[in-house]
Scaffold this motif. Structure first.
Motif, mmCIF file in Angstrom:
data_model
loop_
_atom_site.group_PDB
_atom_site.id
_atom_site.type_symbol
_atom_site.label_atom_id
_atom_site.label_comp_id
_atom_site.label_asym_id
_atom_site.label_seq_id
_atom_site.Cartn_x
_atom_site.Cartn_y
_atom_site.Cartn_z
ATOM 1 N N LEU A 100 0.823 -1.197 0.000
ATOM 2 C CA LEU A 100 0.000 0.000 0.000
ATOM 3 C C LEU A 100 0.865 1.259 0.000
ATOM 4 O O LEU A 100 0.596 2.211 -0.738
ATOM 5 N N LEU A 101 1.917 1.250 0.783
ATOM 6 C CA LEU A 101 2.839 2.390 0.820
ATOM 7 C C LEU A 101 3.442 2.625 -0.564
ATOM 8 O O LEU A 101 3.522 3.756 -1.047
ATOM 9 N N ARG A 102 3.858 1.549 -1.218
ATOM 10 C CA ARG A 102 4.441 1.667 -2.552
ATOM 11 C C ARG A 102 3.426 2.203 -3.562
ATOM 12 O O ARG A 102 3.749 3.044 -4.398
ATOM 13 N N ARG A 103 2.181 1.726 -3.471
ATOM 14 C CA ARG A 103 1.145 2.179 -4.404
ATOM 15 C C ARG A 103 0.873 3.671 -4.236
ATOM 16 O O ARG A 103 0.790 4.424 -5.215
ATOM 17 N N ILE A 104 0.762 4.110 -2.983
ATOM 18 C CA ILE A 104 0.485 5.530 -2.737
ATOM 19 C C ILE A 104 1.680 6.378 -3.169
ATOM 20 O O ILE A 104 1.508 7.450 -3.758
ATOM 21 N N ALA A 105 2.891 5.907 -2.909
ATOM 22 C CA ALA A 105 4.082 6.641 -3.344
ATOM 23 C C ALA A 105 4.067 6.808 -4.859
ATOM 24 O O ALA A 105 4.358 7.897 -5.380
ATOM 25 N N LYS A 106 3.737 5.747 -5.558
ATOM 26 C CA LYS A 106 3.674 5.806 -7.026
ATOM 27 C C LYS A 106 2.641 6.840 -7.466
ATOM 28 O O LYS A 106 2.889 7.625 -8.385
ATOM 29 N N GLU A 107 1.472 6.851 -6.798
ATOM 30 C CA GLU A 107 0.438 7.839 -7.120
ATOM 31 C C GLU A 107 0.938 9.259 -6.876
ATOM 32 O O GLU A 107 0.510 10.199 -7.542
ATOM 33 N N GLU A 108 1.843 9.406 -5.924
ATOM 34 C CA GLU A 108 2.410 10.719 -5.605
ATOM 35 C C GLU A 108 3.622 11.046 -6.491
ATOM 36 O O GLU A 108 4.265 12.080 -6.323
ATOM 37 N N GLY A 109 3.947 10.133 -7.410
ATOM 38 C CA GLY A 109 5.048 10.381 -8.345
ATOM 39 C C GLY A 109 6.416 9.968 -7.839
ATOM 40 O O GLY A 109 7.428 10.394 -8.393
ATOM 41 N N ILE A 110 6.452 9.144 -6.804
ATOM 42 C CA ILE A 110 7.738 8.713 -6.251
ATOM 43 C C ILE A 110 7.960 7.243 -6.587
ATOM 44 O O ILE A 110 7.205 6.379 -6.146
ATOM 45 N N PRO A 111 8.992 6.944 -7.365
ATOM 46 C CA PRO A 111 9.310 5.539 -7.670
ATOM 47 C C PRO A 111 9.735 4.805 -6.403
ATOM 48 O O PRO A 111 10.242 5.419 -5.455
ATOM 49 N N THR A 112 9.525 3.498 -6.390
ATOM 50 C CA THR A 112 9.892 2.696 -5.230
ATOM 51 C C THR A 112 10.728 1.498 -5.649
ATOM 52 O O THR A 112 10.699 1.065 -6.798
ATOM 53 N N ILE A 113 11.463 0.999 -4.691
ATOM 54 C CA ILE A 113 12.161 -0.273 -4.806
ATOM 55 C C ILE A 113 12.102 -0.898 -3.419
ATOM 56 O O ILE A 113 12.076 -0.177 -2.414
ATOM 57 N N GLY A 114 12.057 -2.211 -3.377
ATOM 58 C CA GLY A 114 11.994 -2.887 -2.097
ATOM 59 C C GLY A 114 13.108 -3.907 -1.958
ATOM 60 O O GLY A 114 14.056 -3.936 -2.764
ATOM 61 N N THR A 115 12.979 -4.752 -0.974
ATOM 62 C CA THR A 115 13.983 -5.785 -0.713
ATOM 63 C C THR A 115 14.190 -6.661 -1.939
ATOM 64 O O THR A 115 15.336 -6.914 -2.335
ATOM 65 N N LEU A 116 13.111 -7.115 -2.560
ATOM 66 C CA LEU A 116 13.237 -7.952 -3.759
ATOM 67 C C LEU A 116 13.935 -7.212 -4.889
ATOM 68 O O LEU A 116 14.798 -7.762 -5.571
ATOM 69 N N GLY A 117 13.553 -5.979 -5.095
ATOM 70 C CA GLY A 117 14.181 -5.173 -6.146
ATOM 71 C C GLY A 117 15.667 -4.996 -5.917
ATOM 72 O O GLY A 117 16.464 -5.028 -6.859
ATOM 73 N N LEU A 118 16.043 -4.815 -4.655
ATOM 74 C CA LEU A 118 17.474 -4.678 -4.348
ATOM 75 C C LEU A 118 18.228 -5.982 -4.607
ATOM 76 O O LEU A 118 19.356 -5.958 -5.110
ATOM 77 N N LEU A 119 17.612 -7.110 -4.260
ATOM 78 C CA LEU A 119 18.255 -8.395 -4.542
ATOM 79 C C LEU A 119 18.446 -8.575 -6.048
ATOM 80 O O LEU A 119 19.515 -9.006 -6.506
ATOM 81 N N MET A 120 17.444 -8.210 -6.819
ATOM 82 C CA MET A 120 17.550 -8.340 -8.274
ATOM 83 C C MET A 120 18.558 -7.352 -8.851
ATOM 84 O O MET A 120 19.314 -7.680 -9.764
ATOM 85 N N LEU A 121 18.597 -6.149 -8.314
ATOM 86 C CA LEU A 121 19.587 -5.161 -8.750
ATOM 87 C C LEU A 121 20.998 -5.662 -8.453
ATOM 88 O O LEU A 121 21.920 -5.477 -9.256
ATOM 89 N N ALA A 122 21.166 -6.299 -7.305
ATOM 90 C CA ALA A 122 22.480 -6.838 -6.927
ATOM 91 C C ALA A 122 22.938 -7.899 -7.924
ATOM 92 O O ALA A 122 24.127 -7.967 -8.266
ATOM 93 N N VAL A 123 22.014 -8.717 -8.393
ATOM 94 C CA VAL A 123 22.356 -9.722 -9.401
ATOM 95 C C VAL A 123 22.718 -9.022 -10.711
ATOM 96 O O VAL A 123 23.734 -9.332 -11.339
ATOM 97 N N GLU A 124 21.905 -8.052 -11.097
ATOM 98 C CA GLU A 124 22.152 -7.303 -12.334
ATOM 99 C C GLU A 124 23.525 -6.640 -12.329
ATOM 100 O O GLU A 124 24.218 -6.607 -13.337
ATOM 101 N N LYS A 125 23.922 -6.107 -11.172
ATOM 102 C CA LYS A 125 25.202 -5.396 -11.066
ATOM 103 C C LYS A 125 26.369 -6.308 -10.717
ATOM 104 O O LYS A 125 27.497 -5.840 -10.573
ATOM 105 N N GLY A 126 26.091 -7.598 -10.527
ATOM 106 C CA GLY A 126 27.170 -8.543 -10.237
ATOM 107 C C GLY A 126 27.603 -8.587 -8.787
ATOM 108 O O GLY A 126 28.619 -9.200 -8.462
#
Length: 162
Positions: A100-126
């Motif tokens: 819900l926090l992420r959805r409202i942030a998006k509605e307010e124009g603020i992109p979000t990333i969470g724990t899963l996104g960080l794990l995936m970013l870590a894989v992407e960046k090696g």
């Protein structure tokens, strides 16, 4: 770039020993509100988590801010305060897990990333292998109460290529 951190990702990353993954975000400013700091360092944190969090929090900006005018009343006061701060200070990114926090942030124009996104970013960046990221995800779910739908779990595993 300003990244504002909510409590949940800090807690889970500390439990996994992966707080350093926040440094992978393209930012020169990481902000943690005092209320979030108080929450993550509370009595529920283990000694090891407190040590890791204390060290990490010493390296980022702590902001005193108590206004919580935005967001749904079903969000915690800390979540509403974090959201309000992020909007008022034009954060470039909100680090948050709560849907819900992420959805409202998006509605307010603020992109979000969470724990899963960080794990995936870590894989992407090696910084992590796909196997390490999956092991962290599995440990977060099995041992630390990280909640994720079966569908999202399958999507993440497929995106990791394992």
């Amino acid at each position: 770039m300003i990244v504002v951190c909510d409590a949940s990702p800090l807690i889970f990353l500390a439990k996994l020993g992966r707080l350093e993954l926040i440094r992978l975000l393209p930012t020169d400013r990481v902000v943690v509100l005092q209320c979030v700091k108080d929450e993550v360092l509370g009595e529920r944190a283990s000694f090891r988590e407190r040590v890791a969090l204390t060290s990490f929090l010493a390296s980022v900006e702590t902001a005193s801010f108590s206004e919580c005018g935005l967001g749904s009343k079903t969000l915690s006061a800390s979540d509403r305060t974090t959201l309000t701060y992020a909007v008022k200070h034009r954060a470039d990114l909100l680090l948050a897990d709560e849907r819900l926090l992420r959805r409202i942030a998006k509605e307010e124009g603020i992109p979000t990333i969470g724990t899963l996104g960080l794990l995936m970013l870590a894989v992407e960046k090696g910084a992590l292998s796909a196997v390490e990221a999956r092991a962290d995800l599995d440990r977060a779910v099995a041992s630390h109460g990280f909640r994720i739908s079966a569908e999202l779990y399958r999507e993440v595993i497929a995106a990791l290529g394992i």
